[in-house]
Write an enzyme that holds these catalytic residues in place. Structure first.
Site, PDB file in Angstrom:
ATOM      1  N   GLU A  43       0.838  -1.200   0.000  1.00  0.00           N
ATOM      2  CA  GLU A  43       0.000   0.000   0.000  1.00  0.00           C
ATOM      3  C   GLU A  43       0.875   1.253   0.000  1.00  0.00           C
ATOM      4  O   GLU A  43       1.969   1.260   0.559  1.00  0.00           O
ATOM      5  CB  GLU A  43      -0.909   0.014   1.231  1.00  0.00           C
ATOM      6  CG  GLU A  43      -1.992  -1.041   1.207  1.00  0.00           C
ATOM      7  CD  GLU A  43      -2.883  -0.981   2.435  1.00  0.00           C
ATOM      8  OE1 GLU A  43      -2.648  -0.100   3.300  1.00  0.00           O
ATOM      9  OE2 GLU A  43      -3.799  -1.816   2.533  1.00  0.00           O
ATOM     10  N   ARG A 100      -5.586   7.785 -23.848  1.00  0.00           N
ATOM     11  CA  ARG A 100      -5.970   7.122 -25.097  1.00  0.00           C
ATOM     12  C   ARG A 100      -7.262   6.322 -24.949  1.00  0.00           C
ATOM     13  O   ARG A 100      -7.839   5.905 -25.953  1.00  0.00           O
ATOM     14  CB  ARG A 100      -4.826   6.228 -25.589  1.00  0.00           C
ATOM     15  CG  ARG A 100      -3.687   7.034 -26.211  1.00  0.00           C
ATOM     16  CD  ARG A 100      -2.497   6.173 -26.574  1.00  0.00           C
ATOM     17  NE  ARG A 100      -1.674   5.862 -25.402  1.00  0.00           N
ATOM     18  CZ  ARG A 100      -0.572   5.137 -25.441  1.00  0.00           C
ATOM     19  NH1 ARG A 100      -0.165   4.630 -26.602  1.00  0.00           N
ATOM     20  NH2 ARG A 100       0.126   4.911 -24.333  1.00  0.00           N
ATOM     21  N   ASP A 174      -0.966  10.693 -38.787  1.00  0.00           N
ATOM     22  CA  ASP A 174      -2.345  10.223 -38.950  1.00  0.00           C
ATOM     23  C   ASP A 174      -3.269  11.437 -38.939  1.00  0.00           C
ATOM     24  O   ASP A 174      -2.832  12.568 -38.731  1.00  0.00           O
ATOM     25  CB  ASP A 174      -2.735   9.220 -37.856  1.00  0.00           C
ATOM     26  CG  ASP A 174      -2.481   9.759 -36.448  1.00  0.00           C
ATOM     27  OD1 ASP A 174      -2.731  10.966 -36.220  1.00  0.00           O
ATOM     28  OD2 ASP A 174      -2.026   8.988 -35.592  1.00  0.00           O
ATOM     29  N   LYS A 197      -3.451   6.124 -43.304  1.00  0.00           N
ATOM     30  CA  LYS A 197      -3.279   4.670 -43.163  1.00  0.00           C
ATOM     31  C   LYS A 197      -4.586   3.968 -43.517  1.00  0.00           C
ATOM     32  O   LYS A 197      -5.632   4.284 -42.966  1.00  0.00           O
ATOM     33  CB  LYS A 197      -2.863   4.315 -41.738  1.00  0.00           C
ATOM     34  CG  LYS A 197      -1.475   4.780 -41.371  1.00  0.00           C
ATOM     35  CD  LYS A 197      -1.093   4.348 -39.970  1.00  0.00           C
ATOM     36  CE  LYS A 197      -1.869   5.118 -38.924  1.00  0.00           C
ATOM     37  NZ  LYS A 197      -1.422   4.821 -37.545  1.00  0.00           N
ATOM     38  N   ASP A 227       4.953   5.776 -28.245  1.00  0.00           N
ATOM     39  CA  ASP A 227       4.820   4.654 -27.314  1.00  0.00           C
ATOM     40  C   ASP A 227       5.771   3.533 -27.736  1.00  0.00           C
ATOM     41  O   ASP A 227       6.941   3.547 -27.393  1.00  0.00           O
ATOM     42  CB  ASP A 227       3.366   4.191 -27.269  1.00  0.00           C
ATOM     43  CG  ASP A 227       3.107   3.195 -26.150  1.00  0.00           C
ATOM     44  OD1 ASP A 227       4.075   2.776 -25.479  1.00  0.00           O
ATOM     45  OD2 ASP A 227       1.946   2.815 -25.932  1.00  0.00           O
ATOM     46  N   THR A 228       5.310   2.579 -28.527  1.00  0.00           N
ATOM     47  CA  THR A 228       6.204   1.494 -28.961  1.00  0.00           C
ATOM     48  C   THR A 228       6.995   1.870 -30.207  1.00  0.00           C
ATOM     49  O   THR A 228       7.881   1.129 -30.617  1.00  0.00           O
ATOM     50  CB  THR A 228       5.407   0.214 -29.245  1.00  0.00           C
ATOM     51  OG1 THR A 228       4.481   0.470 -30.305  1.00  0.00           O
ATOM     52  CG2 THR A 228       4.651  -0.250 -28.003  1.00  0.00           C
ATOM     53  N   ALA A 229       6.667   2.997 -30.819  1.00  0.00           N
ATOM     54  CA  ALA A 229       7.361   3.552 -31.996  1.00  0.00           C
ATOM     55  C   ALA A 229       7.114   2.765 -33.276  1.00  0.00           C
ATOM     56  O   ALA A 229       7.712   3.074 -34.307  1.00  0.00           O
ATOM     57  CB  ALA A 229       8.868   3.679 -31.741  1.00  0.00           C
TER      58      ALA A 229
END
Length: 316
Positions: A43, A100, A174, A197, A227-229
């Site tokens: 905690e 997101r 995008d 896209k 983020d993850t690219a």
């Protein structure tokens, strides 16, 4: 400075203490005394080490990884300030996690960005200060004031100082980033291109159509976060295929999770410019990644809020 030092207090959780310390330094203050840790059962433990009665408190805490720990730290700190009779509690969230999850993308999806807004409000925050929300409409999820700062001017200045020449095109990866990229293009006095896209049919790879001329140009990809690219690197490769000669990328928030660093290392992107809304650990520091500080902007915004001045004037 002396006129507000007694009533303005800057606190931090564990998500980004370096940024919090720099913000306090720009204000001529030291971070207020607090300790955020965990009990033996996991905690979260919060101890506020000085009086906040009647004070204007700003708690700086990005809700980046570990997202749930950092969010709970923020909520518990806000509750502690409320119960200690702080006059005003301002949640400064440079990176707003869960942004997101801002809509029901498919049946039975939660809208977690709204839930987080409700939790912050219920905990006792009087105001939120954040930067480049993934979905600007999240401001409307709150029933308290939200000051939404923009990272675009900081990133644009980096490229203006770099003097890349006339053959520059700003690219939105995008449709969702077009407004951000258009602002960037206006700052650099450069044309705008958009990557569209499309998935022709189920189980077929996405096709990237580029709207705009990138042939022979230095392309700057502009987004709110990396983020993850994966999408970013695909976009860079598509730009090269369409004749771009150099690729740069920038985003306010460097989430950089999973395979992001390896992907960026191996990608054709020459430089990746981010800000320090999320701390960049040593193991993720590579030559390609350049970090710009948001501390001066947040410090100025905090001062304006405390003094009852306009925050929007920072961008006009």
């Amino acid at each position: 400075m002396a006129r507000y030092t007694n009533s303005l207090k800057i606190f931090t959780g564990n998500s980004n203490p370096k940024l919090a310390s720099e913000i306090a330094e720009h204000l001529g203050l030291k971070l207020a005394d607090s300790e955020v840790g965990t009990f033996s059962d996991g905690e979260i433990s919060v101890r506020i080490g000085e009086s906040v009665r009647g004070a204007s408190v700003f708690v700086i805490q990005s809700t980046c990884a570990p997202v749930n720990n950092n969010l709970m730290e923020l909520l518990i700190m806000i509750d502690a300030f409320k119960r200690a009779s702080a006059a005003e509690i301002n949640a400064v969230i440079p990176y707003y996690g869960y942004a997101r999850q801002d809509r029901k993308a498919k049946a039975r999806d939660p809208i977690t960005a709204k839930l987080v807004a409700d939790l912050i409000t219920a905990a006792g925050a009087h105001r939120v200060v954040t930067m480049d929300l993934h979905a600007p409409q999240i401001q409307g999820y709150f029933n308290i004031p939200v000051d939404h700062l923009l990272g675009g001017p900081i990133l644009a200045k980096y490229f203006m100082d770099k003097e890349l020449g006339d053959d520059v095109v700003v690219v939105s990866p995008d449709h969702g980033s077009v407004t951000r990229a258009r602002y960037f293009a206006e700052k650099l006095n450069a044309p705008l291109a958009i990557i569209d896209k499309r998935r022709p049919k189920a189980n077929v790879a996405e096709v990237m159509n580029i709207i705009g001329d990138v042939k022979g140009k230095k392309a700057i990809l502009v987004d709110d976060l990396i983020d993850t690219a994966g999408t970013l690197v695909q976009a860079a490769e598509a730009l090269l295929d369409h004749g771009a000669v150099e690729i740069y990328a920038c985003a306010t928030h460097g989430v950089l999770s999973g395979p992001a660093i390896e992907r960026l290392k191996e990608s054709p992107i020459k430089e990746v410019v981010i800000t320090d809304t999320i701390p960049l650990p040593e193991e993720k520091k590579i030559d390609k990644i350049k970090v710009r500080s948001v501390a001066p902007l947040f410090a100025e915004a905090i001062l304006r809020i405390h003094e009852g001045m306009s925050v929007s004037k920072l961008f006009t």
